[in-house]
Design an enzyme around this catalytic site. Structure first.
Site, PDB file in Angstrom:
ATOM      1  N   HIS A 306       0.853  -1.189   0.000  1.00  0.00           N
ATOM      2  CA  HIS A 306       0.000   0.000   0.000  1.00  0.00           C
ATOM      3  C   HIS A 306       0.888   1.239   0.000  1.00  0.00           C
ATOM      4  O   HIS A 306       1.949   1.250   0.611  1.00  0.00           O
ATOM      5  CB  HIS A 306      -0.886   0.012   1.262  1.00  0.00           C
ATOM      6  CG  HIS A 306      -2.073   0.909   1.143  1.00  0.00           C
ATOM      7  ND1 HIS A 306      -1.987   2.254   1.339  1.00  0.00           N
ATOM      8  CD2 HIS A 306      -3.359   0.647   0.797  1.00  0.00           C
ATOM      9  CE1 HIS A 306      -3.181   2.793   1.151  1.00  0.00           C
ATOM     10  NE2 HIS A 306      -4.030   1.850   0.823  1.00  0.00           N
ATOM     11  N   ASP A 364      -7.953  -5.274   0.133  1.00  0.00           N
ATOM     12  CA  ASP A 364      -8.433  -6.135  -0.968  1.00  0.00           C
ATOM     13  C   ASP A 364      -8.072  -7.601  -0.782  1.00  0.00           C
ATOM     14  O   ASP A 364      -8.489  -8.448  -1.569  1.00  0.00           O
ATOM     15  CB  ASP A 364      -7.837  -5.630  -2.292  1.00  0.00           C
ATOM     16  CG  ASP A 364      -8.387  -4.243  -2.618  1.00  0.00           C
ATOM     17  OD1 ASP A 364      -7.589  -3.315  -2.818  1.00  0.00           O
ATOM     18  OD2 ASP A 364      -9.620  -4.089  -2.616  1.00  0.00           O
TER      19      ASP A 364
END
Ligand code: SDX
Length: 429
Positions: A306, A364
């Site tokens: 991320h 996710d």
């Protein structure tokens, strides 16, 4: 406000740049006057060190793995709140009292139907279109129907457009799903709550009664809450940039949906589950870890890493617990994909490559396991992310439009192309 400055020295000249102080998080060096004063740009492709705006909506601390909506930690909202209350919080800035919640919920419920002619837009798409292609098209087309809420300078129209988008996105996402599987559209029902209504519109058929399992509706609602907003991510920045030109809110949200579709962003939930299914069994994990580390191999562990979180994504932690609960509820706790996910996470969190690059599972990584267990095809994962994030996009858009200092977003560049040259005749080329 700025009570201190950062000094930049360029070719012997000093420039004092104001330093802006946040409520919490990194300070910002205000460079708005830099080009005018020093005739230089800053250079930050990917915006790794750039704040594009000031905002009061969402705060993320990537090192601590913290996420707050209007100051409330996501863990507390996940535990105690529900999606429509979170929508009220994101849009209006405070949690609603009982009366405010009832009024808001009633307003949303009575805007869930779409103009009947919107159905014809779906008929123009191939049945095997990706639902995200349909969503981009049909949400953009809303500006052809709701002319009484496209004047961005009218606060009342901005508010009704927000209500319409929050209320109608689940209906449109469910229609995209039904269209893709050749089943008839199912109308929303006012006796169901937001998440149950979405499940009903997706999974009921005219031929028989469909009872929504309250536990699955709760899990669906939690997924909506965890995806609702996330500071200035790529799709939110797209919505803000589109909105800065004065484009109508439906067009701006369609732009956000288009950006979210990318596998590096919201499309990662589909890619992550397809990756877990491709790995297939725990013994094949090392082969994929090796590929993820190979610079010459474009393969990445989808659902890992991320831009901001250099610690666990707090949403992934909540999602992992929900995955255990939903699969146990459905009697598939021995789900091979979940086993692969948990083993992959364990190995990756011990592996030097991932540890050194601070690559943790993100939002996710687990969401697809839950959605797949609920019966959604992988192609519906990102449309569900899009409908969840619509409230975040709308809240950020409203904040930007209401900003008196607002101006069109127009970045500059470092030009590295050809120097000036004259047009040569063809014979001289
Ligand atoms: C979302 O921004 C948001 O807030 C987004 C989001 C939201 O709610 O809006 O949180 C939702 O988009 C979550 C992220 C979903 N994407 C994925 O899961 C796709 C896989 N992850 C990566 O593509 C990547 O981690 C990004 C895109 C998420 C972040 O990329 P960055 O910050 O630009 O980092 P990078 O690509 O520069 O990677 C840093 C290093 C690189 O190695 P080096 O060049 O330093 O040697 O880490 C490596 C990368 O190769 N790396 C990975 C990896 N992610 C990064 N290596 C293997 N597998 C991965 N998943």
């Amino acid at each position: 406000m700025a009570d201190k400055a950062a000094r930049l020295t360029l070719e012997g000249k000093d420039y004092d740049l104001p330093v802006l102080t946040p409520t919490v998080g990194p300070e910002c060096i205000d460079i708005r006057k830099l080009y005018a004063e020093a005739d230089v740009f800053t250079f930050d492709p990917g915006f790794t060190s750039t704040a594009s705006c000031d905002s009061t909506i969402t705060y993320i601390d990537g090192d601590k793995g913290e996420l707050w909506y209007r100051g409330y930690p996501i863990e507390q909202l996940a535990e105690n709140s529900h999606y429509l209350e979170v929508c009220y919080l994101l849009v209006y800035g405070e949690l609603p009292n009982k009366q405010q919640m009832e009024t808001f919920e009633n307003l949303i419920t009575r805007h869930t139907m779409v103009h009947e002619q919107l159905h014809y837009f779906f008929r123009g798409f191939r049945r095997d279109s990706h639902p995200m292609a349909t969503m981009v098209g049909v949400v953009g087309a809303m500006s052809a129907f709701y002319h009484d809420s496209t004047d961005i300078n009218d606060p009342k129209q901005r508010d009704i457009a927000s209500i319409r988008l929050i209320a109608k996105l689940p209906t449109l996402a469910a229609m995209a799903y039904k269209y893709s599987i050749g089943q008839p559209f199912v109308y929303p029902r006012n006796d169901l709550d937001y998440a149950a209504n979405f499940l009903h519109m997706c999974f009921s058929v005219p031929a028989e009664e469909y009872k929504v399992d309250p536990a699955l509706a709760r899990a669906m609602d939690l997924i909506f809450t965890l995806h609702a907003d996330h500071e200035q991510n790529a799709s939110t920045s797209t919505v803000r940039l589109a909105g800065s030109s004065g484009a109508n809110p439906f067009a701006c949200i369609a732009a956000g949906i288009a950006c979210l579709w990318g596998p590096a962003h919201g499309g990662a939930n589909q890619a992550a589950l397809e990756m877990l299914q491709e790995i297939g069994s725990v013994d094949r994990i090392p082969e994929y870890i090796k590929r993820a580390k190979d610079k010459d191999d474009p393969f990445r562990l989808m659902g890992f890493g991320h831009r901001v979180y250099k610690n666990f994504d707090p949403r992934a932690k909540v999602m992992k617990q929900s995955a255990d609960e939903v699969l146990a509820l459905l009697g598939i706790e021995n789900n091979e994909t979940l086993k692969v996910a948990k083993e992959l996470e364990r190995i990756a969190l011990e592996d030097e490559y991932f540890v050194s690059k601070k690559l943790y599972p993100n939002v996710d990584f687990y969401s697809g396991i839950i959605l797949s267990a609920m019966g959604f095809p992988t192609s519906m994962f990102t449309p569900i992310f899009a409908l969840s994030r619509t409230v975040g996009w709308i809240s950020q858009w409203k904040e930007m439009i209401a900003d008196p200092q607002g101006k069109i977003g127009r970045p500059r560049q470092l030009y590295v192309g050809a120097d000036r040259r004259d047009y040569p005749e063809v014979s001289a080329r």
